[in-house]
Design a protein around this motif. Structure first.
Motif, PDB file in Angstrom:
ATOM      1  N   GLY A  60     -16.745   0.421  14.259  1.00  0.00           N
ATOM      2  CA  GLY A  60     -15.768   1.280  13.627  1.00  0.00           C
ATOM      3  C   GLY A  60     -15.961   1.306  12.116  1.00  0.00           C
ATOM      4  N   SER A  61     -14.992   1.866  11.408  1.00  0.00           N
ATOM      5  CA  SER A  61     -15.142   2.035   9.965  1.00  0.00           C
ATOM      6  C   SER A  61     -13.820   1.812   9.241  1.00  0.00           C
ATOM      7  CB  SER A  61     -15.662   3.442   9.639  1.00  0.00           C
ATOM      8  OG  SER A  61     -14.705   4.424  10.018  1.00  0.00           O
ATOM      9  N   VAL A  62     -13.946   1.338   7.998  1.00  0.00           N
ATOM     10  CA  VAL A  62     -12.825   1.247   7.062  1.00  0.00           C
ATOM     11  C   VAL A  62     -13.235   2.050   5.835  1.00  0.00           C
ATOM     12  CG1 VAL A  62     -11.379  -0.250   5.632  1.00  0.00           C
ATOM     13  CG2 VAL A  62     -12.172  -1.056   7.877  1.00  0.00           C
ATOM     14  N   ARG A  63     -12.492   3.121   5.560  1.00  0.00           N
ATOM     15  CA  ARG A  63     -12.809   3.979   4.422  1.00  0.00           C
ATOM     16  C   ARG A  63     -11.712   3.867   3.369  1.00  0.00           C
ATOM     17  NH1 ARG A  63     -13.461   7.701   8.485  1.00  0.00           N
ATOM     18  NH2 ARG A  63     -11.756   8.978   7.638  1.00  0.00           N
ATOM     19  N   ARG A  64     -12.129   3.717   2.115  1.00  0.00           N
ATOM     20  CA  ARG A  64     -11.206   3.657   0.988  1.00  0.00           C
ATOM     21  C   ARG A  64     -11.425   4.873   0.108  1.00  0.00           C
ATOM     22  NH1 ARG A  64     -13.936  -0.721   1.847  1.00  0.00           N
ATOM     23  NH2 ARG A  64     -12.866  -2.527   2.753  1.00  0.00           N
ATOM     24  N   ARG A  65     -10.360   5.425  -0.416  1.00  0.00           N
ATOM     25  CA  ARG A  65     -10.465   6.562  -1.322  1.00  0.00           C
ATOM     26  C   ARG A  65     -11.363   6.199  -2.500  1.00  0.00           C
ATOM     27  NH1 ARG A  65      -4.885   8.324  -3.668  1.00  0.00           N
ATOM     28  NH2 ARG A  65      -5.370   6.691  -5.192  1.00  0.00           N
ATOM     29  N   ALA A  66     -12.164   7.146  -2.952  1.00  0.00           N
ATOM     30  CA  ALA A  66     -13.072   6.888  -4.069  1.00  0.00           C
ATOM     31  C   ALA A  66     -12.290   6.365  -5.277  1.00  0.00           C
ATOM     32  CB  ALA A  66     -13.816   8.167  -4.434  1.00  0.00           C
ATOM     33  N   GLY A  67     -12.789   5.296  -5.858  1.00  0.00           N
ATOM     34  CA  GLY A  67     -12.138   4.713  -7.022  1.00  0.00           C
ATOM     35  C   GLY A  67     -10.896   3.901  -6.722  1.00  0.00           C
ATOM     36  N   CYS A  68     -10.634   3.633  -5.459  1.00  0.00           N
ATOM     37  CA  CYS A  68      -9.429   2.905  -5.054  1.00  0.00           C
ATOM     38  C   CYS A  68      -9.414   1.503  -5.669  1.00  0.00           C
ATOM     39  CB  CYS A  68      -9.380   2.799  -3.526  1.00  0.00           C
ATOM     40  SG  CYS A  68      -8.039   1.775  -2.895  1.00  0.00           S
ATOM     41  N   ARG A  69      -8.319   1.181  -6.342  1.00  0.00           N
ATOM     42  CA  ARG A  69      -8.118  -0.157  -6.903  1.00  0.00           C
ATOM     43  C   ARG A  69      -7.219  -0.930  -5.940  1.00  0.00           C
ATOM     44  NH1 ARG A  69      -5.527   1.972 -12.347  1.00  0.00           N
ATOM     45  NH2 ARG A  69      -4.473   3.154 -10.700  1.00  0.00           N
ATOM     46  N   LEU A  70      -7.701  -2.074  -5.494  1.00  0.00           N
ATOM     47  CA  LEU A  70      -7.001  -2.823  -4.463  1.00  0.00           C
ATOM     48  C   LEU A  70      -6.710  -4.239  -4.935  1.00  0.00           C
ATOM     49  CD1 LEU A  70      -7.649  -2.654  -0.691  1.00  0.00           C
ATOM     50  CD2 LEU A  70      -7.511  -4.896  -1.783  1.00  0.00           C
ATOM     51  N   ALA A  71      -5.488  -4.694  -4.720  1.00  0.00           N
ATOM     52  CA  ALA A  71      -5.094  -6.075  -5.037  1.00  0.00           C
ATOM     53  C   ALA A  71      -4.799  -6.795  -3.734  1.00  0.00           C
ATOM     54  CB  ALA A  71      -3.867  -6.084  -5.942  1.00  0.00           C
ATOM     55  N   LEU A  72      -5.388  -7.962  -3.553  1.00  0.00           N
ATOM     56  CA  LEU A  72      -5.232  -8.736  -2.320  1.00  0.00           C
ATOM     57  C   LEU A  72      -4.515 -10.047  -2.597  1.00  0.00           C
ATOM     58  CD1 LEU A  72      -5.909  -9.379   0.691  1.00  0.00           C
ATOM     59  CD2 LEU A  72      -8.064 -10.351  -0.148  1.00  0.00           C
TER      60      LEU A  72
END
Length: 216
Positions: A60-72
């Motif tokens: 399968g796949s996980v797609r993130r919007r271009a330039g997505c800034r993510l905090a974990l």
């Protein structure tokens, strides 16, 4: 709902050949909150790691919007607790960027989040000297001080009392109103009540997807 930020399509994951997740699909939109629930061992933390790119899906796949800034915010471990950091140093990590020094805006943001989470008086204390709830607040502050499009939080209010849970919930609501997405995993009913949608993981046995029926 806002624009799509993250998309998970038919994702599976294995640890050492042992299936953990299978057939998981979900969408995370801007200005929304998604709660990921399920029993221990159902794959909640694994799904969050896949969203954040810490792990890669087996299928399968996980797609993130271009330039997505993510905090974990990962689950707290004894290794985190043992780090020789002060509370202020821990929170400042959330503002670090490669090849850039912290500026006045960063320092203001760090001070503000520490005030909101009642950490200012603990600024010079080391993490290992704190109670469980105090350490958890420091780690939440590190995540929420970041400027992100999506906040992926694993049991953010574990070990917190009712007042500090409300402070965290208020901060999350502010992030959503500002257009960010929030994904929360855990067992806390108050955390799940924040969500626009709830994804329930049933574990690999019979798990063919997600239950997104929990609309609020």
């Amino acid at each position: 709902m806002g624009a799509e930020i993250l998309t998970v399509e038919n994702v599976g994951f294995r640890y050492g050949g042992t299936p953990v997740l299978r057939g998981i699909s979900l969408r995370v939109d801007a200005a929304s909150t998604v709660a990921v629930t399920g029993a221990n061992g159902s794959g909640k933390s694994t799904l969050l790691h896949l969203l954040a790119g810490v792990e890669a899906p087996a299928e399968g796949s996980v797609r993130r919007r271009a330039g997505c800034r993510l905090a974990l915010l990962p689950q707290r471990t004894s290794g985190i607790d043992a780090l020789p950091l002060t509370v202020a140093e821990c929170v400042r990590i959330g503002r670090f960027r490669p090849r850039r020094r912290l500026d006045r805006g960063d320092r203001i943001a760090v001070g503000a989040i520490m005030e909101r989470l009642d950490l200012a008086h603990l600024a010079r204390r080391r993490l290992r000297e704190l109670s469980g709830g105090q350490r958890q607040r420091a780690l939440v502050a590190q995540a929420l001080v970041q400027v992100a499009d999506v906040y992926v939080l694993d049991e953010p209010t574990v070990a917190l009392d009712a007042a500090n849970r409300r402070h965290v919930h208020d901060l999350l609501a502010e992030r959503v109103r500002a257009g960010a997405a929030v994904v929360i995993a855990g067992h806390d009913a108050a955390d799940a009540a924040l969500a626009d949608r709830t994804v329930r993981l049933a574990g690999i046995q019979g798990c063919t997807g997600t239950d997104a029926s929990g609309q609020h």
